[in-house]
Design a protein around this motif. Structure first.
Motif, PDB file in Angstrom:
ATOM      1  N   PHE A   1       0.863  -1.183   0.000  1.00 15.46           N
ATOM      2  CA  PHE A   1       0.000   0.000   0.000  1.00 15.46           C
ATOM      3  C   PHE A   1       0.891   1.221   0.000  1.00 15.46           C
ATOM      4  N   GLU A   2       0.310   2.358  -0.382  1.00 18.44           N
ATOM      5  CA  GLU A   2       1.080   3.588  -0.426  1.00 18.44           C
ATOM      6  C   GLU A   2       0.978   4.308   0.906  1.00 18.44           C
ATOM      7  N   CYS A   3       2.090   4.620   1.502  1.00 25.01           N
ATOM      8  CA  CYS A   3       2.096   5.340   2.774  1.00 25.01           C
ATOM      9  C   CYS A   3       1.493   6.724   2.575  1.00 25.01           C
ATOM     10  N   SER A   4       0.514   7.066   3.420  1.00 27.38           N
ATOM     11  CA  SER A   4      -0.131   8.379   3.288  1.00 27.38           C
ATOM     12  C   SER A   4       0.769   9.491   3.820  1.00 27.38           C
ATOM     13  N   GLY A   5       1.804   9.114   4.541  1.00 32.31           N
ATOM     14  CA  GLY A   5       2.710  10.119   5.072  1.00 32.31           C
ATOM     15  C   GLY A   5       3.771  10.548   4.079  1.00 32.31           C
ATOM     16  N   CYS A   6       4.304   9.576   3.321  1.00 33.56           N
ATOM     17  CA  CYS A   6       5.441   9.907   2.456  1.00 33.56           C
ATOM     18  C   CYS A   6       5.322   9.337   1.047  1.00 33.56           C
ATOM     19  N   GLY A   7       4.286   8.523   0.792  1.00 30.83           N
ATOM     20  CA  GLY A   7       4.118   7.992  -0.555  1.00 30.83           C
ATOM     21  C   GLY A   7       4.926   6.737  -0.842  1.00 30.83           C
ATOM     22  N   PHE A   8       5.666   6.271   0.159  1.00 29.62           N
ATOM     23  CA  PHE A   8       6.467   5.067  -0.038  1.00 29.62           C
ATOM     24  C   PHE A   8       5.561   3.862  -0.268  1.00 29.62           C
ATOM     25  N   ASN A   9       5.992   2.961  -1.137  1.00 30.21           N
ATOM     26  CA  ASN A   9       5.248   1.730  -1.391  1.00 30.21           C
ATOM     27  C   ASN A   9       5.630   0.697  -0.319  1.00 30.21           C
ATOM     28  N   VAL A  10       4.807   0.642   0.732  1.00 31.03           N
ATOM     29  CA  VAL A  10       5.103  -0.225   1.871  1.00 31.03           C
ATOM     30  C   VAL A  10       4.607  -1.638   1.583  1.00 31.03           C
ATOM     31  N   ARG A  11       5.480  -2.610   1.731  1.00 31.81           N
ATOM     32  CA  ARG A  11       5.070  -3.995   1.506  1.00 31.81           C
ATOM     33  C   ARG A  11       4.915  -4.715   2.844  1.00 31.81           C
ATOM     34  N   THR A  12       4.037  -5.697   2.849  1.00 34.31           N
ATOM     35  CA  THR A  12       3.822  -6.500   4.038  1.00 34.31           C
ATOM     36  C   THR A  12       3.343  -7.884   3.602  1.00 34.31           C
ATOM     37  N   LEU A  13       3.307  -8.807   4.541  1.00 29.00           N
ATOM     38  CA  LEU A  13       2.911 -10.173   4.224  1.00 29.00           C
ATOM     39  C   LEU A  13       1.437 -10.389   4.521  1.00 29.00           C
ATOM     40  N   ALA A  14       0.800 -11.181   3.687  1.00 30.78           N
ATOM     41  CA  ALA A  14      -0.591 -11.576   3.896  1.00 30.78           C
ATOM     42  C   ALA A  14      -0.651 -13.101   3.893  1.00 30.78           C
ATOM     43  N   PRO A  15      -1.704 -13.661   4.496  1.00 36.90           N
ATOM     44  CA  PRO A  15      -1.793 -15.126   4.566  1.00 36.90           C
ATOM     45  C   PRO A  15      -1.975 -15.761   3.190  1.00 36.90           C
ATOM     46  N   GLN A  16      -1.564 -17.002   3.091  1.00 34.43           N
ATOM     47  CA  GLN A  16      -1.668 -17.748   1.826  1.00 34.43           C
ATOM     48  C   GLN A  16      -2.997 -18.474   1.707  1.00 34.43           C
ATOM     49  N   THR A  17      -3.728 -18.576   2.817  1.00 33.31           N
ATOM     50  CA  THR A  17      -4.934 -19.401   2.823  1.00 33.31           C
ATOM     51  C   THR A  17      -6.173 -18.553   3.062  1.00 33.31           C
ATOM     52  N   GLU A  18      -7.301 -19.033   2.549  1.00 30.38           N
ATOM     53  CA  GLU A  18      -8.582 -18.359   2.729  1.00 30.38           C
ATOM     54  C   GLU A  18      -8.993 -18.409   4.204  1.00 30.38           C
ATOM     55  N   ASN A  19      -9.868 -17.488   4.577  1.00 27.54           N
ATOM     56  CA  ASN A  19     -10.447 -17.481   5.926  1.00 27.54           C
ATOM     57  C   ASN A  19      -9.396 -17.364   7.027  1.00 27.54           C
ATOM     58  N   THR A  20      -8.327 -16.700   6.692  1.00 23.41           N
ATOM     59  CA  THR A  20      -7.281 -16.441   7.673  1.00 23.41           C
ATOM     60  C   THR A  20      -7.075 -14.933   7.726  1.00 23.41           C
ATOM     61  N   VAL A  21      -6.962 -14.405   8.926  1.00 25.88           N
ATOM     62  CA  VAL A  21      -6.758 -12.967   9.090  1.00 25.88           C
ATOM     63  C   VAL A  21      -5.480 -12.742   9.886  1.00 25.88           C
ATOM     64  N   TRP A  22      -4.646 -11.886   9.359  1.00 23.13           N
ATOM     65  CA  TRP A  22      -3.436 -11.500  10.093  1.00 23.13           C
ATOM     66  C   TRP A  22      -3.559 -10.024  10.443  1.00 23.13           C
ATOM     67  N   THR A  23      -3.433  -9.737  11.713  1.00 22.53           N
ATOM     68  CA  THR A  23      -3.435  -8.338  12.126  1.00 22.53           C
ATOM     69  C   THR A  23      -2.142  -8.059  12.884  1.00 22.53           C
ATOM     70  N   SER A  24      -1.611  -6.891  12.660  1.00 18.95           N
ATOM     71  CA  SER A  24      -0.419  -6.497  13.403  1.00 18.95           C
ATOM     72  C   SER A  24      -0.163  -5.017  13.192  1.00 18.95           C
ATOM     73  N   MET A  25       0.728  -4.490  13.998  1.00 23.88           N
ATOM     74  CA  MET A  25       1.222  -3.140  13.782  1.00 23.88           C
ATOM     75  C   MET A  25       2.370  -3.220  12.789  1.00 23.88           C
ATOM     76  N   LEU A  26       2.488  -2.216  11.972  1.00 20.86           N
ATOM     77  CA  LEU A  26       3.684  -2.115  11.139  1.00 20.86           C
ATOM     78  C   LEU A  26       4.038  -0.643  10.998  1.00 20.86           C
ATOM     79  N   PHE A  27       5.244  -0.404  10.562  1.00 18.54           N
ATOM     80  CA  PHE A  27       5.731   0.966  10.429  1.00 18.54           C
ATOM     81  C   PHE A  27       6.267   1.184   9.030  1.00 18.54           C
ATOM     82  N   CYS A  28       5.943   2.329   8.473  1.00 23.75           N
ATOM     83  CA  CYS A  28       6.534   2.676   7.184  1.00 23.75           C
ATOM     84  C   CYS A  28       8.052   2.749   7.375  1.00 23.75           C
ATOM     85  N   PRO A  29       8.818   2.026   6.556  1.00 18.97           N
ATOM     86  CA  PRO A  29      10.282   2.039   6.740  1.00 18.97           C
ATOM     87  C   PRO A  29      10.908   3.363   6.311  1.00 18.97           C
TER      88      PRO A  29
END
Ligand SMILES: [Zn+2]
Length: 74
Positions: free
Chosen positions: A26-54
Motif C-alpha cells: 500500500f502507499e504510505c499516506s505520510g510519504c508515498g512510499f510503497n510499503v510492503r507486508t505479508l498476507a496469509p496464503q490461505t482463505e479465511n485467515t486474518v493476520w493483524t499487526s502493527m507495522l511501520f513505514c520504513p
C-alpha cells in the motif's frame, strides 16, 4: 527518513516474493512510499499487526487476508 531501513525492507520483501510469499503493498499516506507486508496464503485467515513505514516511521495497524489488505493509521 532512513535509507538503511528502506533498503532492509526492500531486500526482505524481494526475498519473500522470490520464496513465493503473499506479499501485498500500500502507499504510505505520510510519504508515498510503497510499503510492503505479508498476507496469509490461505482463505479465511486474518493476520493483524502493527507495522511501520520504513521510510517515515508512520505506524499502521494492518488487517490482511489472502485477497485483501486494509491499513489504518488511527
Ligand atoms: Zn511513509
Amino acid at each position: 527518513m532512513s535509507k538503511q531501513q528502506v533498503q532492509v525492507h526492500n531486500e526482505y520483501f524481494d526475498r519473500a516474493e522470490e520464496r513465493g510469499a503473499n506479499v501485498v503493498s500500500f502507499e504510505c499516506s505520510g510519504c508515498g512510499f510503497n510499503v510492503r507486508t505479508l498476507a496469509p496464503q490461505t482463505e479465511n485467515t486474518v493476520w493483524t499487526s502493527m507495522l511501520f513505514c520504513p521510510s517515515c516511521d508512520k505506524p499502521y495497524f494492518k488487517h490482511a487476508e489472502k485477497h485483501s489488505l486494509e491499513v489504518s493509521d488511527e
